[in-house]
Design a protein around this motif. Structure first.
Motif, PDB file in Angstrom:
ATOM      1  N   PHE A  11       0.828  -1.206   0.000  1.00 40.83           N
ATOM      2  CA  PHE A  11       0.000   0.000   0.000  1.00 40.83           C
ATOM      3  C   PHE A  11       0.867   1.262   0.000  1.00 40.83           C
ATOM      4  CE2 PHE A  11      -2.964  -3.206   1.460  1.00 40.83           C
ATOM      5  CZ  PHE A  11      -4.131  -2.873   0.770  1.00 40.83           C
ATOM      6  N   GLU A  12       1.995   1.192   0.684  1.00 41.46           N
ATOM      7  CA  GLU A  12       2.925   2.330   0.661  1.00 41.46           C
ATOM      8  C   GLU A  12       3.533   2.488  -0.726  1.00 41.46           C
ATOM      9  OE1 GLU A  12       5.614   1.156   3.709  1.00 41.46           O
ATOM     10  OE2 GLU A  12       4.099   1.340   5.298  1.00 41.46           O
ATOM     11  N   ARG A  16       3.285   5.577  -3.684  1.00 35.15           N
ATOM     12  CA  ARG A  16       4.534   6.336  -3.816  1.00 35.15           C
ATOM     13  C   ARG A  16       4.632   6.978  -5.201  1.00 35.15           C
ATOM     14  NH1 ARG A  16      10.628   4.182  -2.236  1.00 35.15           N
ATOM     15  NH2 ARG A  16      11.796   5.853  -3.271  1.00 35.15           N
ATOM     16  N   GLY A  17       5.023   8.219  -5.232  1.00 33.54           N
ATOM     17  CA  GLY A  17       5.214   8.936  -6.487  1.00 33.54           C
ATOM     18  C   GLY A  17       3.940   9.451  -7.112  1.00 33.54           C
ATOM     19  N   PHE A  18       2.813   9.378  -6.416  1.00 33.36           N
ATOM     20  CA  PHE A  18       1.541   9.796  -6.992  1.00 33.36           C
ATOM     21  C   PHE A  18       1.564  11.284  -7.336  1.00 33.36           C
ATOM     22  CE2 PHE A  18      -2.743  11.589  -6.215  1.00 33.36           C
ATOM     23  CZ  PHE A  18      -3.413  10.985  -7.268  1.00 33.36           C
ATOM     24  N   ILE A  19       1.097  11.597  -8.560  1.00 39.43           N
ATOM     25  CA  ILE A  19       1.057  12.983  -9.028  1.00 39.43           C
ATOM     26  C   ILE A  19      -0.382  13.459  -9.191  1.00 39.43           C
ATOM     27  CG2 ILE A  19       1.622  14.528 -10.950  1.00 39.43           C
ATOM     28  CD1 ILE A  19       4.117  12.785 -11.428  1.00 39.43           C
ATOM     29  N   ALA A  20      -1.183  12.688  -9.924  1.00 39.26           N
ATOM     30  CA  ALA A  20      -2.566  13.103 -10.171  1.00 39.26           C
ATOM     31  C   ALA A  20      -3.341  11.915 -10.713  1.00 39.26           C
ATOM     32  CB  ALA A  20      -2.617  14.257 -11.171  1.00 39.26           C
ATOM     33  N   GLU A  21      -4.654  11.978 -10.631  1.00 38.57           N
ATOM     34  CA  GLU A  21      -5.488  10.935 -11.199  1.00 38.57           C
ATOM     35  C   GLU A  21      -6.364  11.521 -12.295  1.00 38.57           C
ATOM     36  OE1 GLU A  21      -9.147  11.000  -7.936  1.00 38.57           O
ATOM     37  OE2 GLU A  21      -7.678   9.374  -7.916  1.00 38.57           O
ATOM     38  N   LEU A  22      -6.865  10.649 -13.147  1.00 37.57           N
ATOM     39  CA  LEU A  22      -7.775  11.070 -14.205  1.00 37.57           C
ATOM     40  C   LEU A  22      -9.105  11.450 -13.580  1.00 37.57           C
ATOM     41  CD1 LEU A  22      -7.936  11.215 -17.354  1.00 37.57           C
ATOM     42  CD2 LEU A  22      -9.115   9.006 -17.246  1.00 37.57           C
ATOM     43  N   ASP A  23      -9.569  12.653 -13.881  1.00 43.95           N
ATOM     44  CA  ASP A  23     -10.802  13.146 -13.292  1.00 43.95           C
ATOM     45  C   ASP A  23     -11.628  13.874 -14.356  1.00 43.95           C
ATOM     46  OD1 ASP A  23     -12.745  13.783 -11.440  1.00 43.95           O
ATOM     47  OD2 ASP A  23     -11.683  15.549 -10.680  1.00 43.95           O
ATOM     48  N   PRO A  24     -12.815  13.371 -14.691  1.00 43.73           N
ATOM     49  CA  PRO A  24     -13.455  12.182 -14.141  1.00 43.73           C
ATOM     50  C   PRO A  24     -12.764  10.911 -14.655  1.00 43.73           C
ATOM     51  CG  PRO A  24     -14.780  13.060 -15.923  1.00 43.73           C
ATOM     52  CD  PRO A  24     -13.676  14.058 -15.695  1.00 43.73           C
TER      53      PRO A  24
END
Length: 605
Positions: A11-12, A16-24
């Protein structure tokens, strides 16, 4: 189960390294059709319900993390916009795209998300790690028609395997893929919760741009846009043509699909050639030996990266030992006289291997992998004469029903076994009932309920999907195909030999038994003649040479281009094709070709 649910390392790493998600979190085709909807899995944020295996639920939570992530400086991944990952490597002027997903639409969305956060860098190169469609199908989403020519790298043999796997037995594989990935199921706690390797397959447009650079040997080095890469060929592992590669200046290692965070398939349930778990283990060992002191992070075409030399080498060593143990212990027990199903029932991993989360059977399983290894060496037959010439399913089912006292009696017995908790034998009896009398609604519903219970208890994502799609089809009939693996661009990549082979497997042998003729195809743009011979219901073919010339004249000669040939075999007619000889033979030939049914029954006769 030896695993530790308190271990949060995965889970860690997945965050890690998350920048952004697709929205929607939705991707649509040009016609407005939804081809990807990751928002449908929002229920995975909750606790595991009684309708799911806790281990598979955990894997679903991990795979459901979507968006753009930084792997290391200059290397980014788009994750959970399809079954697979797309990796983007920044060079001097642009980017190199690794594995552009399954659909052009999801690949384009992933590239747009990257550019929104990292700038509008042009695509300077494309790499296919291996020959499965979820790693090349979205090519036109990142390299559209009219794009400047760029190097496209792939392992030697890629094109042949990529095309042949999706054409020769493509209809049957696509039908079974509906069951394997469960794309037609409702996304819900009692429905589809993933496929172990990812959530599911997108349902967009599959494309293919042929490679321009073959990777032919381990140690081969290539440079694209100033980015150095060192390759390791791994044929016969997770795919017939596959490769790992190192970015030495970034100290990052791409493991393609040879090492993932679950047990993989030695034989995928949708159907394929049996893989060689022995050489698979050896190539993983070679990767550690070659790159162990040269990388600080290892990432793959599915799941999340592993950081730290000790961590990633331990991960790959665990996978190495798992595939090696599967192979060696299956053969040890085979040589003691056990059959595939018998070995699968008694097979156990040592605790040190079994407790590794990355070795859990979410996609492949110990059970069907053991049977696959047995099949690779021993074939379908177990040596028991009683199994040499058994009745086919319907005839066998009719006898079971008669011997159990009729359809109602065997359904009642099946329900009793289910009530007693023996779901496996309940499924056997009720399947016989359905195959003996497919119109018996009580038998179909009883079997559907058993399949649902088996699916809800399965740790393996693809087993769950198979059971639940089976239940759905018992109630509603065969599901429509969501993907067309033999797309026009895929067909364009066929060689002339492949085109004829794809026709040969469609010849109705008994109807063609009396036909006897020779046909030449003169391909003007390829500068060669290909001779087809239909004899005794079998279509054979070759290109005549000086050493092996054509014997005698052809009964019919067609002069045409490859494009005209592809149009013709796709049902577009022979307009503009020059013919010499008995033109009626062409219609005879076409009339002898079967058209496969993409919705053939599986859970009913």
């Amino acid at each position: 189960m030896q695993v530790d649910f308190d271990d949060t390392t995965d889970f860690e790493n997945v965050d890690r390294g998350f920048i952004a998600e697709l929205d929607p979190p939705v991707v649509k085709a040009a016609d407005g059709r939804v081809v990807w909807d990751i928002g449908a899995y929002g229920f995975l944020d909750g606790d595991c319900p009684s309708t799911a295996n806790p281990s598979l639920w955990r894997q679903g939570k991990l795979c459901n993390k979507q968006g753009l992530f930084e792997v290391t400086e200059g290397i980014y991944q788009v994750r959970n916009l399809d079954l697979s990952n797309m990796t983007l490597v920044e060079g001097r002027e642009g980017i190199i795209v690794i594995d552009p997903l399954l659909s052009a639409e999801t690949a384009a969305a992933g590239l747009a998300m990257y550019r929104a956060h990292r700038g509008d860098r042009p695509v300077k190169g494309l790499i296919y790690t291996h020959s499965h469609a979820d790693h090349f199908g979205g090519a036109r989403g990142v390299v559209p028609e009219g794009h400047p020519e760029i190097p496209i790298l792939a392992p030697e043999g890629f094109l042949e395997h990529a095309v042949s796997e999706n054409v020769y037995a493509g209809n049957a594989m696509n039908r079974r893929a509906i069951f394997m990935y469960g794309a037609v199921l409702n996304k819900a706690p009692d429905g589809q919760i993933g496929a172990g390797l990812g959530m599911t397959t997108s349902t967009g447009t599959i494309t293919l741009i042929p490679p321009t650079v073959d990777i032919t040997h381990t140690g081969q080095e290539e440079v694209i846009d100033g980015v150095r890469m060192v390759f390791q060929l791994t044929p016969g592992t997770e795919a017939p043509a596959e490769m790992n590669f190192l970015f030495p200046d970034r100290r990052a290692l791409c493991m393609a699909e040879n090492a993932t965070h679950n047990m993989h398939n030695v034989l995928t349930l949708r159907g394929a050639v049996v893989r060689d778990s022995r050489v698979w283990a050896r190539y993983l060992d070679e990767a550690i030996a070659r790159f162990g002191d040269k990388a600080d992070v290892a990432f793959a075409s599915h799941h999340w990266p592993t950081w730290g030399r000790e961590n990633w080498t331990a991960w790959i060593a665990g996978q190495r030992d798992m595939y090696s143990y599967l192979h060696d212990q299956t053969l040890r027990l085979t040589n003691q006289g056990y059959t595939g199903p018998e070995i699968a029932e008694q097979f156990e991993f040592p605790p040190a291997l079994d407790k590794l989360w990355a070795n859990r059977g979410y996609y492949g399983s110990t059970s069907h992998n053991v049977k696959a290894i047995y099949q690779r060496y021993m074939g379908w037959y177990d040596g028991n004469p009683a199994h040499l010439w058994e009745h086919p399913p319907v005839e066998q089912a009719q006898r079971y029903v008669a011997d159990y006292g009729g359809i109602d009696a065997i359904v009642a017995k099946g329900r009793q076994y289910a009530d007693d908790g023996d779901l496996r034998f309940a499924a056997t009896l009720l399947c016989h009932a359905v195959f003996a009398e497919p119109g018996h609604d009580g038998a179909k519903e009883a079997l559907a309920q058993v399949y649902e219970r088996l699916g809800h208890g399965a740790e393996n994502g693809t087993w769950r999907n198979f059971f639940l799609v089976g239940a759905q089809e018992l109630r509603t009939g065969p599901s429509p195909a969501a993907l067309d693996s033999a797309s026009p661009e895929m067909l364009t990549a066929l060689t002339l030999d492949m085109i004829v082979d794809s026709l040969a497997v469609r010849i109705d042998g008994m109807r063609a038994a009396a036909a006897d003729f020779v046909m030449d195809w003169e391909l003007t743009d390829e500068g060669r003649v290909h001779r087809l011979t239909l004899s005794h219901g079998a279509l054979t073919h070759r290109t005549p040479t000086a050493e092996a010339p054509a014997l005698g004249p052809a009964d019919l000669t067609l002069t045409l281009t490859k494009a005209q040939l592809l149009k013709a075999v796709s049902g577009g007619g022979f307009e503009g094709v020059t013919m010499k000889g008995d033109e009626s033979l062409l219609q005879t030939f076409i009339g002898l070709l079967d058209t496969p049914d993409p919705r053939f029954p599986i859970v009913t006769p």
